[in-house]
Design a protein around this motif. Structure first.
Motif, PDB file in Angstrom:
ATOM      1  N   MET A   1      21.779  52.111  37.937  1.00 63.74           N
ATOM      2  CA  MET A   1      21.980  53.412  38.515  1.00 63.74           C
ATOM      3  C   MET A   1      21.390  53.476  39.927  1.00 63.74           C
ATOM      4  SD  MET A   1      20.971  57.133  37.098  1.00 63.74           S
ATOM      5  CE  MET A   1      19.257  56.800  37.132  1.00 63.74           C
ATOM      6  N   ALA A   2      20.200  52.898  40.118  1.00 65.20           N
ATOM      7  CA  ALA A   2      19.599  52.886  41.454  1.00 65.20           C
ATOM      8  C   ALA A   2      20.488  52.125  42.428  1.00 65.20           C
ATOM      9  CB  ALA A   2      18.205  52.265  41.397  1.00 65.20           C
ATOM     10  N   ARG A   3      21.112  51.053  41.937  1.00 66.74           N
ATOM     11  CA  ARG A   3      21.991  50.257  42.785  1.00 66.74           C
ATOM     12  C   ARG A   3      23.178  51.091  43.265  1.00 66.74           C
ATOM     13  NH1 ARG A   3      24.247  45.921  39.491  1.00 66.74           N
ATOM     14  NH2 ARG A   3      22.063  45.468  39.168  1.00 66.74           N
ATOM     15  N   GLU A   4      23.752  51.897  42.377  1.00 68.66           N
ATOM     16  CA  GLU A   4      24.897  52.725  42.755  1.00 68.66           C
ATOM     17  C   GLU A   4      24.503  53.791  43.776  1.00 68.66           C
ATOM     18  OE1 GLU A   4      26.793  54.360  39.315  1.00 68.66           O
ATOM     19  OE2 GLU A   4      26.912  52.414  38.319  1.00 68.66           O
ATOM     20  N   LEU A   5      23.353  54.431  43.562  1.00 64.25           N
ATOM     21  CA  LEU A   5      22.903  55.447  44.511  1.00 64.25           C
ATOM     22  C   LEU A   5      22.559  54.811  45.857  1.00 64.25           C
ATOM     23  CD1 LEU A   5      20.671  57.602  42.148  1.00 64.25           C
ATOM     24  CD2 LEU A   5      22.884  58.234  43.117  1.00 64.25           C
ATOM     25  N   ARG A   6      21.928  53.649  45.829  1.00 67.00           N
ATOM     26  CA  ARG A   6      21.586  52.930  47.056  1.00 67.00           C
ATOM     27  C   ARG A   6      22.864  52.583  47.833  1.00 67.00           C
ATOM     28  NH1 ARG A   6      19.231  49.014  44.716  1.00 67.00           N
ATOM     29  NH2 ARG A   6      17.215  50.009  44.504  1.00 67.00           N
ATOM     30  N   ARG A   7      23.876  52.102  47.112  1.00 70.10           N
ATOM     31  CA  ARG A   7      25.148  51.745  47.740  1.00 70.10           C
ATOM     32  C   ARG A   7      25.801  52.976  48.374  1.00 70.10           C
ATOM     33  NH1 ARG A   7      28.446  49.417  43.526  1.00 70.10           N
ATOM     34  NH2 ARG A   7      26.895  47.772  43.597  1.00 70.10           N
ATOM     35  N   ALA A   8      25.735  54.123  47.675  1.00 71.00           N
ATOM     36  CA  ALA A   8      26.333  55.352  48.213  1.00 71.00           C
ATOM     37  C   ALA A   8      25.616  55.805  49.473  1.00 71.00           C
ATOM     38  CB  ALA A   8      26.289  56.451  47.154  1.00 71.00           C
ATOM     39  N   ILE A   9      24.291  55.598  49.529  1.00 76.56           N
ATOM     40  CA  ILE A   9      23.527  55.988  50.713  1.00 76.56           C
ATOM     41  C   ILE A   9      23.864  55.075  51.885  1.00 76.56           C
ATOM     42  CG2 ILE A   9      21.204  56.110  51.693  1.00 76.56           C
ATOM     43  CD1 ILE A   9      20.270  57.026  48.858  1.00 76.56           C
ATOM     44  N   HIS A  30      25.613  58.865  33.655  1.00 84.27           N
ATOM     45  CA  HIS A  30      25.377  57.443  33.401  1.00 84.27           C
ATOM     46  C   HIS A  30      25.041  57.137  31.948  1.00 84.27           C
ATOM     47  CE1 HIS A  30      25.587  56.381  37.637  1.00 84.27           C
ATOM     48  NE2 HIS A  30      24.895  57.481  37.889  1.00 84.27           N
ATOM     49  N   GLY A  31      24.821  58.165  31.138  1.00 77.75           N
ATOM     50  CA  GLY A  31      24.519  57.951  29.728  1.00 77.75           C
ATOM     51  C   GLY A  31      23.186  57.247  29.500  1.00 77.75           C
ATOM     52  N   VAL A  32      22.162  57.624  30.280  1.00 77.40           N
ATOM     53  CA  VAL A  32      20.845  57.000  30.162  1.00 77.40           C
ATOM     54  C   VAL A  32      19.803  58.076  29.890  1.00 77.40           C
ATOM     55  CG1 VAL A  32      21.423  55.040  31.645  1.00 77.40           C
ATOM     56  CG2 VAL A  32      20.489  57.113  32.663  1.00 77.40           C
ATOM     57  N   SER A  33      18.592  57.629  29.566  1.00 77.22           N
ATOM     58  CA  SER A  33      17.509  58.563  29.283  1.00 77.22           C
ATOM     59  C   SER A  33      16.919  59.123  30.579  1.00 77.22           C
ATOM     60  CB  SER A  33      16.410  57.873  28.482  1.00 77.22           C
ATOM     61  OG  SER A  33      15.761  56.913  29.285  1.00 77.22           O
ATOM     62  N   ARG A  34      16.132  60.176  30.424  1.00 77.88           N
ATOM     63  CA  ARG A  34      15.489  60.805  31.580  1.00 77.88           C
ATOM     64  C   ARG A  34      14.515  59.829  32.239  1.00 77.88           C
ATOM     65  NH1 ARG A  34      11.014  65.191  32.077  1.00 77.88           N
ATOM     66  NH2 ARG A  34      11.416  65.945  34.176  1.00 77.88           N
ATOM     67  N   ASN A  35      13.829  59.045  31.441  1.00 73.49           N
ATOM     68  CA  ASN A  35      12.887  58.080  31.984  1.00 73.49           C
ATOM     69  C   ASN A  35      13.594  57.068  32.891  1.00 73.49           C
ATOM     70  OD1 ASN A  35      10.246  56.974  32.201  1.00 73.49           O
ATOM     71  ND2 ASN A  35      10.926  55.298  30.881  1.00 73.49           N
ATOM     72  N   THR A  36      14.762  56.612  32.480  1.00 70.17           N
ATOM     73  CA  THR A  36      15.537  55.668  33.293  1.00 70.17           C
ATOM     74  C   THR A  36      15.933  56.303  34.617  1.00 70.17           C
ATOM     75  OG1 THR A  36      16.366  54.630  31.289  1.00 70.17           O
ATOM     76  CG2 THR A  36      17.585  54.197  33.319  1.00 70.17           C
ATOM     77  N   VAL A  37      16.355  57.568  34.575  1.00 63.25           N
ATOM     78  CA  VAL A  37      16.727  58.277  35.806  1.00 63.25           C
ATOM     79  C   VAL A  37      15.526  58.394  36.726  1.00 63.25           C
ATOM     80  CG1 VAL A  37      17.474  60.507  36.730  1.00 63.25           C
ATOM     81  CG2 VAL A  37      18.617  59.551  34.728  1.00 63.25           C
ATOM     82  N   ARG A  38      14.373  58.761  36.167  1.00 64.72           N
ATOM     83  CA  ARG A  38      13.173  58.932  36.977  1.00 64.72           C
ATOM     84  C   ARG A  38      12.721  57.611  37.592  1.00 64.72           C
ATOM     85  NH1 ARG A  38      10.554  63.742  36.489  1.00 64.72           N
ATOM     86  NH2 ARG A  38       8.506  62.819  36.829  1.00 64.72           N
ATOM     87  N   LEU A  39      12.828  56.518  36.846  1.00 64.25           N
ATOM     88  CA  LEU A  39      12.467  55.203  37.385  1.00 64.25           C
ATOM     89  C   LEU A  39      13.401  54.805  38.535  1.00 64.25           C
ATOM     90  CD1 LEU A  39      11.620  53.233  34.125  1.00 64.25           C
ATOM     91  CD2 LEU A  39      10.033  53.966  35.910  1.00 64.25           C
ATOM     92  N   ALA A  40      14.689  55.063  38.373  1.00 59.91           N
ATOM     93  CA  ALA A  40      15.658  54.722  39.422  1.00 59.91           C
ATOM     94  C   ALA A  40      15.401  55.546  40.683  1.00 59.91           C
ATOM     95  CB  ALA A  40      17.075  54.958  38.916  1.00 59.91           C
ATOM     96  N   LEU A  41      15.138  56.834  40.511  1.00 62.71           N
ATOM     97  CA  LEU A  41      14.850  57.674  41.675  1.00 62.71           C
ATOM     98  C   LEU A  41      13.527  57.270  42.317  1.00 62.71           C
ATOM     99  CD1 LEU A  41      15.993  61.166  40.354  1.00 62.71           C
ATOM    100  CD2 LEU A  41      17.190  59.664  41.954  1.00 62.71           C
ATOM    101  N   GLY A  42      12.568  56.845  41.508  1.00 58.07           N
ATOM    102  CA  GLY A  42      11.293  56.371  42.035  1.00 58.07           C
ATOM    103  C   GLY A  42      11.469  55.140  42.905  1.00 58.07           C
ATOM    104  N   GLU A  43      12.375  54.251  42.518  1.00 57.99           N
ATOM    105  CA  GLU A  43      12.673  53.066  43.346  1.00 57.99           C
ATOM    106  C   GLU A  43      13.183  53.486  44.719  1.00 57.99           C
ATOM    107  OE1 GLU A  43      15.203  49.940  41.931  1.00 57.99           O
ATOM    108  OE2 GLU A  43      14.455  50.184  39.892  1.00 57.99           O
TER     109      GLU A  43
END
Length: 99
Positions: A1-9, A30-43
């Motif tokens: 998920m972080a990769r997709e957001l990074r690519r969009a930026i 993305h069908g993932v948990s909140r923790n996964t979303v928070r980790l990706a945004l943290g990256e």
């Protein structure tokens, strides 16, 4: 998920000042948990691509990420010649001065 957001930026789909979807929207998309979303945004925050503000959301930053350089302490020091004193006193001598 972080990769997709990074690519969009980097591609310009998400420009400076644009708001990213909420954590709930990203979880559902993305069908993932909140923790996964928070980790990706943290990256992305650590890379300097976005900034997070409570109650405002996650915003794409104006500038590109900062370049990271190693600290001077980690750089190798120049070799000293035998018989010369170093610029800093040894710990033993420094400790004896304190007492």
């Amino acid at each position: 998920m972080a990769r997709e957001l990074r690519r969009a930026i980097y591609s310009g789909d998400l420009g400076p000042g644009d708001q990213l979807p909420t954590e709930a929207d990203l979880m559902q998309t993305h069908g993932v948990s909140r923790n996964t979303v928070r980790l990706a945004l943290g990256e992305l925050v650590n890379e300097g691509l976005v900034s997070r503000t409570p109650r405002r959301g996650t915003i794409v930053r104006d500038r590109r990420p900062l370049l990271m350089y190693p600290q001077r302490e980690l750089a190798p020091s120049p070799p000293t010649r035998p018989g010369r004193r170093s610029a800093t006193p040894s710990r033993r001598r420094a400790a004896s001065r304190v007492r």
